[in-house]
Enzyme design. Structure first.
Site, mmCIF file in Angstrom:
data_model
loop_
_atom_site.group_PDB
_atom_site.id
_atom_site.type_symbol
_atom_site.label_atom_id
_atom_site.label_comp_id
_atom_site.label_asym_id
_atom_site.label_seq_id
_atom_site.Cartn_x
_atom_site.Cartn_y
_atom_site.Cartn_z
ATOM 1 N N GLU A 93 -7.851 -5.243 -0.026
ATOM 2 C CA GLU A 93 -8.419 -6.015 -1.128
ATOM 3 C C GLU A 93 -8.379 -7.530 -0.911
ATOM 4 O OE1 GLU A 93 -9.033 -3.628 -4.593
ATOM 5 O OE2 GLU A 93 -9.915 -3.513 -2.627
ATOM 6 N N HIS A 144 0.851 -1.194 0.000
ATOM 7 C CA HIS A 144 0.000 0.000 0.000
ATOM 8 C C HIS A 144 0.883 1.238 0.000
ATOM 9 C CE1 HIS A 144 -3.128 2.869 1.195
ATOM 10 N NE2 HIS A 144 -3.951 1.979 0.678
HETATM 11 N N1 ACO Z 1 3.815 -7.604 -4.749
HETATM 12 C C1 ACO Z 1 5.132 -7.620 -5.014
HETATM 13 N N2 ACO Z 1 5.923 -6.540 -4.907
HETATM 14 C C2 ACO Z 1 5.342 -5.403 -4.520
HETATM 15 C C3 ACO Z 1 3.963 -5.316 -4.233
HETATM 16 C C4 ACO Z 1 3.201 -6.486 -4.350
HETATM 17 N N3 ACO Z 1 1.902 -6.504 -4.083
HETATM 18 N N4 ACO Z 1 3.667 -4.048 -3.878
HETATM 19 C C5 ACO Z 1 4.798 -3.352 -3.957
HETATM 20 N N5 ACO Z 1 5.817 -4.161 -4.341
HETATM 21 C C6 ACO Z 1 7.207 -3.812 -4.525
HETATM 22 C C7 ACO Z 1 7.425 -3.153 -5.866
HETATM 23 O O1 ACO Z 1 7.702 -4.093 -6.868
HETATM 24 C C8 ACO Z 1 8.583 -2.248 -5.561
HETATM 25 O O2 ACO Z 1 9.738 -3.044 -5.554
HETATM 26 P P1 ACO Z 1 11.157 -2.449 -6.036
HETATM 27 O O3 ACO Z 1 11.531 -1.444 -4.983
HETATM 28 O O4 ACO Z 1 12.053 -3.638 -6.095
HETATM 29 O O5 ACO Z 1 10.928 -1.809 -7.367
HETATM 30 C C9 ACO Z 1 8.344 -1.804 -4.113
HETATM 31 O O6 ACO Z 1 7.560 -2.835 -3.536
HETATM 32 C C10 ACO Z 1 7.590 -0.490 -3.996
HETATM 33 O O7 ACO Z 1 6.438 -0.566 -4.865
HETATM 34 P P2 ACO Z 1 5.760 0.688 -5.504
HETATM 35 O O8 ACO Z 1 4.929 0.232 -6.637
HETATM 36 O O9 ACO Z 1 6.737 1.781 -5.725
HETATM 37 O O10 ACO Z 1 4.868 1.160 -4.279
HETATM 38 P P3 ACO Z 1 3.560 1.995 -4.380
HETATM 39 O O11 ACO Z 1 3.410 2.704 -3.116
HETATM 40 O O12 ACO Z 1 3.535 2.818 -5.611
HETATM 41 O O13 ACO Z 1 2.502 0.803 -4.566
HETATM 42 C C11 ACO Z 1 0.571 -0.441 -4.692
HETATM 43 C C12 ACO Z 1 1.321 0.654 -3.927
HETATM 44 C C13 ACO Z 1 0.294 0.040 -6.113
HETATM 45 C C14 ACO Z 1 -0.755 -0.720 -3.998
HETATM 46 C C15 ACO Z 1 1.413 -1.743 -4.736
HETATM 47 O O14 ACO Z 1 1.712 -2.177 -3.434
HETATM 48 C C16 ACO Z 1 0.744 -2.844 -5.542
HETATM 49 O O15 ACO Z 1 0.886 -2.878 -6.751
HETATM 50 N N6 ACO Z 1 0.010 -3.795 -4.869
HETATM 51 C C17 ACO Z 1 -0.681 -4.829 -5.578
HETATM 52 C C18 ACO Z 1 -2.029 -4.329 -6.107
HETATM 53 C C19 ACO Z 1 -3.025 -4.111 -5.008
HETATM 54 O O16 ACO Z 1 -3.135 -4.863 -4.061
HETATM 55 N N7 ACO Z 1 -3.794 -3.016 -5.148
HETATM 56 C C20 ACO Z 1 -4.796 -2.611 -4.163
HETATM 57 C C21 ACO Z 1 -4.297 -1.468 -3.340
HETATM 58 S S1 ACO Z 1 -5.398 -1.044 -2.021
HETATM 59 C C22 ACO Z 1 -6.501 0.067 -2.701
HETATM 60 O O17 ACO Z 1 -6.183 0.802 -3.577
HETATM 61 C C23 ACO Z 1 -7.848 0.129 -2.196
#
Ligand code: ACO
Length: 516
Positions: free
Chosen positions: A454, A401
Site C-alpha cells: 500500500e 503484513h
Molecule cells: N504500525 C505499527 N505497529 C504495527 C503495524 C503498523 N503498521 N503493523 C503491526 N503492528 C504491530 C501491532 O501493533 C502489534 O504489536 P503488539 O504485538 O505490540 O500488539 C504487532 O505489530 C502485530 O500486529 P497484528 O495486528 O497482530 O498483526 P496482523 O498480522 O494482524 O496485522 C496488518 C497485519 C493488519 C496489515 C497490520 O500490519 C497493520 O495494521 N498495518 C497497517 C495497515 C496497512 O498497511 N494495511 C494494508 C495491508 S496490505 C493489504 O491488505 C493489501
C-alpha cells in the site's frame, strides 16, 4: 451436605424417572402396552424381581403390530429387547446422550448393582445437555485464523517468509514486468498465458463488456449524489449491486457454471467503467465512456481524467494492477469465497469482498499512507512524528503484513516503478519508509514490520494522476479478477464455509422473564 444439582455437575440419577413402569416377562403384550398407554410412557422395563432383563418399547410394539400376531396371547418375553444397554446412576448425562444418539435408542434403564433404580429418556438427556453441551465446540483456531489453512486454491500462493508470490506458478512480479493486465487476467481465468491470437480474441471479448448497461448508467447520478458524503467505495458498491441485480445475476447453485464465468468476466470488465463514472459524477463531471482502442490500464486512466494518458503512466498503473490481482486467502477474497459457499449470486460475493477490502487494515491504507506523508511534512520531522505515532499505539499505514515477515515483493517492485516515474515526493517517501522500518524494528522488536504494497501504491498512483479517493477503488478494479476467480473456483468444488464459535458468555439457559 451435598450441593444442589444446579451447583455441581449433574449425573444420571438427578434426571432419571423413578419408580419405573415395569412388566413381567410372562405378561401378554396387550397387558404391557395397556399399562404404557395408561401411564403415558414410551417403554416398560421387563424385570425379574428387581433385576432388569429386557425393555419393551414403542418401536417393539410397531414391530409387533406389523407381524399380525394376537396381543392377548403373545408374551412380553417374545417381543422385548433382551439385556438392554443401561446406565449407572453416577454417569455423565452428556456422555449418556452421546451413547444413546449413537446407538439410536430412546430410553436407557438405570441400574445400580444389578437393580433397576430408574429410567432416562432422550428428552431428559437433551434437556440437561442444553446446560452442559454434549458436543465440544470444535478445534480452536488462532484468533484471526493466523497460520490456518482453510482451503485449497490453484489460483496462486503467497510465501511470506520467502517474500514471494505467484499466479498459477508464474512469479507475479515477473508477470508485472513482462506482461499486460489482459494477459494476467487470461492466465487467472483460463489457466494459461495467451498467445498473440488468444490475447486479441480475449480483448475483443472484454471490449463490449466494459460498457455500463444504459438502465444502470441512467441511475448513476443519483447513486453518486446520494453517496457523496461517504467514501466513494460506498457509492460504487451500491452501483455495482444495482448492476448485478439489473443483469439478473442468480444464485450460482441455480445456473450453469458457464453463466457464473460469464458474470465474472462482465464484472471485471465493467468495474473500471463504474468506478470512474462514480468518481466523475461526484466531482461534477460526466462519465467518460470506454475507448475501444485502449487497453485496460490506459483506458482506466482515460475514463478517470478524460485524457489519453502518457504510455509510461499507463504502464506504471498496469504494473500496479497486475501486482494486486490476487494474493492467497486475503480477507476480501476469503469473504467472497464464504459468500459464494452459500450458493449466493456472484454479485453478492463481490459486494461483500468490496466491503472487506475497504477497511484500512486491508485495502483502505494507501491514501492514509500519503496522509501520513502530508502530516510529517518535512524529512526533519519524520523521526519525531513516527515515534510519537507508534508509542501512542497508532499503526503506520503501508507497513506490516499478516503473511510477509520480510519485504513485500509488491512494495519492492512498486518502489522501482516510483523511482522510474520520479517526482517531488519520491525522495521524501523513501526517507520516511526507511525511518518507519527502523523505528518499528526498535519499538516493535520481533514483529518483522516492513513496507507493504500500500505504501508505494499510493506514491505511484499519485504520480500518474489517480486522485487519493480513487486509490482503494483502483485496488478493487484489479482485485475483482482475483475475487471472481476465487468465486468460480469455490463453486466448482463447494462446501458451505461454516465454522463454530466458542460461546464465552454466562451459562444458559437463563429463564426468560415474563413480559412486563
Ligand atoms: N504500525 C505499527 N505497529 C504495527 C503495524 C503498523 N503498521 N503493523 C503491526 N503492528 C504491530 C501491532 O501493533 C502489534 O504489536 P503488539 O504485538 O505490540 O500488539 C504487532 O505489530 C502485530 O500486529 P497484528 O495486528 O497482530 O498483526 P496482523 O498480522 O494482524 O496485522 C496488518 C497485519 C493488519 C496489515 C497490520 O500490519 C497493520 O495494521 N498495518 C497497517 C495497515 C496497512 O498497511 N494495511 C494494508 C495491508 S496490505 C493489504 O491488505 C493489501
Amino acid at each position: 451436605m451435598a450441593p444442589p444439582p444446579s451447583q455441581r455437575d449433574r449425573t444420571v440419577s438427578d434426571i432419571m424417572a423413578h419408580p419405573v413402569v415395569t412388566a413381567d416377562p410372562s405378561e401378554t403384550v396387550a397387558a404391557a402396552s395397556g399399562r404404557m398407554q395408561e401411564r403415558g410412557v414410551g417403554s416398560v422395563v421387563v424385570v425379574d424381581g428387581d433385576r432388569p432383563t429386557g425393555i419393551l418399547t414403542e418401536r417393539d410394539l410397531v414391530r409387533f403390530g406389523a407381524s399380525g400376531a394376537d396381543s392377548t396371547i403373545a408374551k412380553v418375553s417374545e417381543w422385548m429387547t433382551a439385556d438392554p444397554d443401561h446406565l449407572g446412576p453416577d454417569e455423565d448425562p452428556a456422555k449418556a446422550l452421546a451413547r444413546l444418539l449413537e446407538k439410536g435408542y430412546r430410553h436407557f434403564p438405570v441400574e445400580d448393582e444389578g437393580k433397576l433404580v430408574g429410567i432416562v429418556s432422550a428428552r431428559d438427556l437433551m434437556r440437561i445437555s442444553q446446560i452442559r453441551p454434549i458436543t465440544p465446540a470444535g478445534l480452536d483456531a488462532p484468533k484471526g485464523l493466523e497460520g490456518v489453512v482453510v482451503g485449497e486454491t490453484e489460483i496462486g500462493d503467497v510465501r511470506g517468509m520467502e517474500g514471494f508470490y505467484h499466479y498459477r506458478q508464474y512469479n507475479a512480479v515477473e508477470l508485472a514486468e513482462k506482461r499486460t493486465l489482459e494477459d494476467v487476467w487470461h492466465l487467472v481465468y483460463r489457466g494459461y498465458l495467451p498467445t498473440r491470437t488468444e490475447r486479441e480474441a480475449f480483448k475483443d471479448e472484454i471490449r463490449p463488456l466494459r460498457v455500463i448497461p444504459p438502465e444502470v448508467k441512467a441511475l448513476l447520478p443519483s447513486v453518486a449524489i446520494l453517496g457523496r458524503h461517504g467514501s466513494l467505495l460506498n457509492g460504487f458498491r451500491s452501483a455495482y449491486s444495482l448492476l448485478a441485480g439489473a443483469l439478473g445475476f442468480q444464485p450460482w447453485l441455480d445456473v450453469p457454471i458457464d453463466t457464473l464465468r460469464a458474470e465474472g468476466m462482465l464484472t471485471c470488465a465493467v468495474i473500471p467503467s463504474l468506478l470512474t463514472a462514480i468518481y466523475r459524477l461526484r466531482t461534477g463531471d460526466d462519465p467518460v465512456d470506454p475507448d475501444p482502442e485502449l487497453d485496460y490500464a490506459a483506458n482506466y486512466l482515460y475514463m478517470l481524467s478524460g485524457k489519453r494518458p502518457p504510455p509510461e503512466h499507463a504502464r506504471a498503473i498496469e504494473q500496479y494492477l497486475i501486482s494486486t490481482v490476487d494474493h492467497g486467502f486475503n480477507s476480501s477474497s476469503f469473504t467472497a469465497r464464504v459468500i459464494a459457499s452459500t450458493g449466493a449470486d456472484l454479485g453478492s460475493a463481490v459486494v461483500g469482498a468490496i466491503g472487506a477490502l475497504s477497511g484500512p487494515l486491508h485495502g483502505g491504507a494507501p491514501s492514509r499512507a500519503l496522509d501520513m506523508l502530508d502530516a510529517i511534512g518535512v524529512p526533519e520531522k519524520a523521526d519525531e512524528w513516527i515515534r510519537n505515532a507508534v508509542t501512542h499505539g497508532q499503526r503506520l499505514m503501508g507497513f506490516g503484513h499478516r503473511i510477509y515477515k520480510t519485504d513485500d515483493p509488491r512494495s519492492v517492485m512498486l518502489r522501482g516503478v516510483a523511482e522510474r516515474l520520479g517526482g517531488p515526493m519520491l525522495d521524501f517517501a523513501k526517507h520516511v519508509e526507511e525511518r518507519c522500518v527502523a523505528i518499528l524494528a526498535e519499538l516493535k522488536p520481533g514483529r518483522n514490520l516492513y513496507t507493504n504494497v500500500e505504501y508505494y501504491a499510493g506514491v505511484v498512483m499519485d504520480r500518474v494522476g489517480v486522485p487519493r479517493e480513487m486509490f482503494t477503488p483502483t485496488f478493487v478494479s484489479s482485485r475483482s479478477i482475483g475475487w471472481t476467480a476465487h468465486i468460480i473456483e469455490q463453486a466448482a468444488d463447494n462446501r458451505l464455509i461454516r465454522p463454530n464459535a466458542r460461546y464465552a458468555g454466562p451459562p444458559p439457559p437463563e429463564p426468560v422473564p415474563a413480559a412486563g
